[in-house]
Motif scaffolding. Structure first.
Motif, mmCIF file in Angstrom:
data_model
loop_
_atom_site.group_PDB
_atom_site.id
_atom_site.type_symbol
_atom_site.label_atom_id
_atom_site.label_comp_id
_atom_site.label_asym_id
_atom_site.label_seq_id
_atom_site.Cartn_x
_atom_site.Cartn_y
_atom_site.Cartn_z
ATOM 1 N N ALA A 141 2.181 8.293 -5.616
ATOM 2 C CA ALA A 141 2.179 6.891 -5.177
ATOM 3 C C ALA A 141 3.519 6.235 -5.514
ATOM 4 O O ALA A 141 4.086 5.487 -4.706
ATOM 5 C CB ALA A 141 1.035 6.131 -5.837
ATOM 6 N N ALA A 142 4.043 6.541 -6.702
ATOM 7 C CA ALA A 142 5.338 5.983 -7.115
ATOM 8 C C ALA A 142 6.468 6.529 -6.248
ATOM 9 O O ALA A 142 7.422 5.807 -5.918
ATOM 10 C CB ALA A 142 5.591 6.294 -8.587
ATOM 11 N N PHE A 143 6.368 7.808 -5.869
ATOM 12 C CA PHE A 143 7.365 8.418 -4.996
ATOM 13 C C PHE A 143 7.352 7.750 -3.618
ATOM 14 O O PHE A 143 8.405 7.427 -3.057
ATOM 15 C CB PHE A 143 7.083 9.912 -4.867
ATOM 16 C CG PHE A 143 7.937 10.633 -3.863
ATOM 17 C CD1 PHE A 143 9.292 10.834 -4.091
ATOM 18 C CD2 PHE A 143 7.394 11.114 -2.681
ATOM 19 C CE1 PHE A 143 10.084 11.506 -3.174
ATOM 20 C CE2 PHE A 143 8.173 11.792 -1.758
ATOM 21 C CZ PHE A 143 9.518 11.982 -2.003
ATOM 22 N N THR A 144 6.165 7.510 -3.084
ATOM 23 C CA THR A 144 6.049 6.836 -1.792
ATOM 24 C C THR A 144 6.563 5.398 -1.887
ATOM 25 O O THR A 144 7.216 4.898 -0.962
ATOM 26 C CB THR A 144 4.589 6.859 -1.309
ATOM 27 O OG1 THR A 144 4.123 8.211 -1.284
ATOM 28 C CG2 THR A 144 4.464 6.274 0.091
ATOM 29 N N GLN A 191 2.137 -2.288 6.497
ATOM 30 C CA GLN A 191 2.891 -1.143 7.005
ATOM 31 C C GLN A 191 3.014 -0.040 5.950
ATOM 32 O O GLN A 191 2.957 1.142 6.265
ATOM 33 C CB GLN A 191 4.280 -1.599 7.456
ATOM 34 C CG GLN A 191 4.264 -2.480 8.695
ATOM 35 C CD GLN A 191 5.613 -3.133 8.943
ATOM 36 O OE1 GLN A 191 6.285 -3.596 8.007
ATOM 37 N NE2 GLN A 191 6.031 -3.176 10.194
ATOM 38 N N ARG A 192 3.166 -0.443 4.705
ATOM 39 C CA ARG A 192 3.257 0.529 3.615
ATOM 40 C C ARG A 192 1.945 1.301 3.465
ATOM 41 O O ARG A 192 1.950 2.528 3.311
ATOM 42 C CB ARG A 192 3.610 -0.188 2.302
ATOM 43 C CG ARG A 192 5.049 -0.718 2.251
ATOM 44 C CD ARG A 192 5.269 -1.621 1.042
ATOM 45 N NE ARG A 192 6.616 -2.176 1.027
ATOM 46 C CZ ARG A 192 7.490 -2.044 0.023
ATOM 47 N NH1 ARG A 192 7.145 -1.388 -1.077
ATOM 48 N NH2 ARG A 192 8.695 -2.572 0.092
ATOM 49 N N MET A 193 0.835 0.605 3.524
ATOM 50 C CA MET A 193 -0.463 1.279 3.394
ATOM 51 C C MET A 193 -0.770 2.133 4.633
ATOM 52 O O MET A 193 -1.398 3.179 4.524
ATOM 53 C CB MET A 193 -1.572 0.243 3.182
ATOM 54 C CG MET A 193 -1.459 -0.509 1.851
ATOM 55 S SD MET A 193 -1.385 0.574 0.391
ATOM 56 C CE MET A 193 0.398 0.606 0.049
ATOM 57 N N TYR A 213 0.144 1.907 -6.861
ATOM 58 C CA TYR A 213 1.072 1.274 -5.921
ATOM 59 C C TYR A 213 1.067 -0.246 -6.116
ATOM 60 O O TYR A 213 2.127 -0.883 -6.123
ATOM 61 C CB TYR A 213 0.709 1.637 -4.478
ATOM 62 C CG TYR A 213 1.840 1.390 -3.511
ATOM 63 C CD1 TYR A 213 2.622 2.438 -3.054
ATOM 64 C CD2 TYR A 213 2.143 0.103 -3.067
ATOM 65 C CE1 TYR A 213 3.682 2.226 -2.185
ATOM 66 C CE2 TYR A 213 3.198 -0.124 -2.200
ATOM 67 C CZ TYR A 213 3.964 0.942 -1.763
ATOM 68 O OH TYR A 213 5.010 0.724 -0.917
ATOM 69 N N ALA A 214 -0.126 -0.823 -6.287
ATOM 70 C CA ALA A 214 -0.238 -2.270 -6.453
ATOM 71 C C ALA A 214 0.520 -2.739 -7.699
ATOM 72 O O ALA A 214 1.198 -3.775 -7.678
ATOM 73 C CB ALA A 214 -1.703 -2.676 -6.546
ATOM 74 N N LYS A 222 -6.965 -5.150 -5.211
ATOM 75 C CA LYS A 222 -8.063 -5.236 -4.242
ATOM 76 C C LYS A 222 -7.536 -5.166 -2.807
ATOM 77 O O LYS A 222 -8.048 -4.412 -1.971
ATOM 78 C CB LYS A 222 -8.837 -6.535 -4.451
ATOM 79 C CG LYS A 222 -10.029 -6.699 -3.517
ATOM 80 C CD LYS A 222 -10.779 -8.002 -3.802
ATOM 81 C CE LYS A 222 -11.953 -8.173 -2.841
ATOM 82 N NZ LYS A 222 -12.694 -9.444 -3.105
ATOM 83 N N GLU A 223 -6.494 -5.942 -2.509
ATOM 84 C CA GLU A 223 -5.925 -5.950 -1.156
ATOM 85 C C GLU A 223 -5.262 -4.614 -0.826
ATOM 86 O O GLU A 223 -5.423 -4.080 0.281
ATOM 87 C CB GLU A 223 -4.897 -7.077 -1.028
ATOM 88 C CG GLU A 223 -4.300 -7.187 0.374
ATOM 89 C CD GLU A 223 -3.224 -8.250 0.478
ATOM 90 O OE1 GLU A 223 -2.798 -8.550 1.617
ATOM 91 O OE2 GLU A 223 -2.788 -8.779 -0.565
ATOM 92 N N THR A 224 -4.524 -4.070 -1.783
ATOM 93 C CA THR A 224 -3.855 -2.783 -1.581
ATOM 94 C C THR A 224 -4.879 -1.692 -1.310
ATOM 95 O O THR A 224 -4.730 -0.880 -0.389
ATOM 96 C CB THR A 224 -3.015 -2.423 -2.825
ATOM 97 O OG1 THR A 224 -2.109 -3.487 -3.098
ATOM 98 C CG2 THR A 224 -2.231 -1.132 -2.597
#
Length: 250
Positions: A141-144, A191-193, A213-214, A222-224
């Motif tokens: 997730a951190a890489f993305t 767009q990221r998700m 990621y959040a 919650k949104e992420t």
């Protein structure tokens, strides 16, 4: 027929030998993958190992597009790999590319430095008990996130296109492959998700990756989580529906 061969300055000592290998691709090296679309071979020259990808021969219309309107997949792979490395994103080092033209583009090859990786992201999809899986997912997730912060939208961000190498002490390196489809643009949260959708994430994987990621992006967990779930499930439903239609037609 005309040939366009470009070599990275770092590897010019291999220029003649690699050029000969590419011109005699059918009998050179060992197969890594032999698909209907693309072929990958591995070749070792003076102790240095390279991977060579030959792209599928385009049809007549495509060959003219690649000659006059658009860069070939081989050239894009080389240039995108160079750009990724400039931005601190790991990918097998770009060594060379070769294009053969006869009217339009006849065929093209991309050469990269071989990376001795430990596994790819697919094992995390298929093995819920994979050692240190949760930590690897956090680091993925951190890489993305790093990709997105560098305005990189990797359109083929799928399980087989990230190679993972264990550095020890719970740290992992991630290498992108199959680079010819990218866009370079600023990405909002949606767009990221959306860019996670091809990774074929389970509920557990989303729980881990969305939380990580959040925290990095400074957005609501919650949104992420909701957006990552939405795009992942929509993609999975689309692929499964397509497979079902194909089976029914047989």
């Amino acid at each position: 027929m005309t040939t366009h061969f470009v070599m990275h300055p770092k590897f010019t000592v291999f220029e003649k030998a690699l050029h000969e290998v590419l011109l005699d691709f059918e009998t050179s090296g060992d197969y890594v993958t032999k698909g209907d679309r693309n072929v990958i071979k591995k070749v070792t020259l003076d102790g240095q190992t390279f991977n060579i990808k030959r792209f599928k021969t385009p049809n007549l219309a495509q060959s003219l597009v690649y000659r006059f309107l658009r860069k070939s997949k081989a050239k894009r792979s080389f240039e995108y790999a160079s750009l990724l490395i400039e931005k601190g994103i790991k990918t097998p080092f770009p060594v060379a590319y070769l294009e053969n033209f006869s009217g339009g583009l006849k065929d093209s090859y991309y050469v990269s430095e071989h990376v001795a990786y430990d596994f790819d992201f697919r094992v995390l999809n298929h093995n819920p008990r994979w050692p240190n899986r949760a930590e690897i997912l956090k680091q993925m997730a951190a890489f993305t996130f790093q990709l997105h912060e560098n305005s990189i939208n990797f359109l083929d961000h799928s399980p087989g296109n990230t190679l993972i190498k264990h550095r020890g002490e719970g740290a992992y390196d991630f290498y992108l492959i199959d680079l010819n489809r990218m866009r370079f643009e600023t990405l909002n949260l949606d767009q990221r998700m959306h860019n996670f959708r091809r990774l074929w994430l389970s509920k557990t994987m989303i729980n881990i990756m969305a939380k990580e990621y959040a925290s990095l992006f400074g957005t609501s967990e919650k949104e992420t989580h909701a957006l990552m779930t939405k795009h992942s499930r929509e993609f999975q439903k689309k692929v499964n529906s397509k497979k079902l239609r194909k089976r029914r037609r047989k």
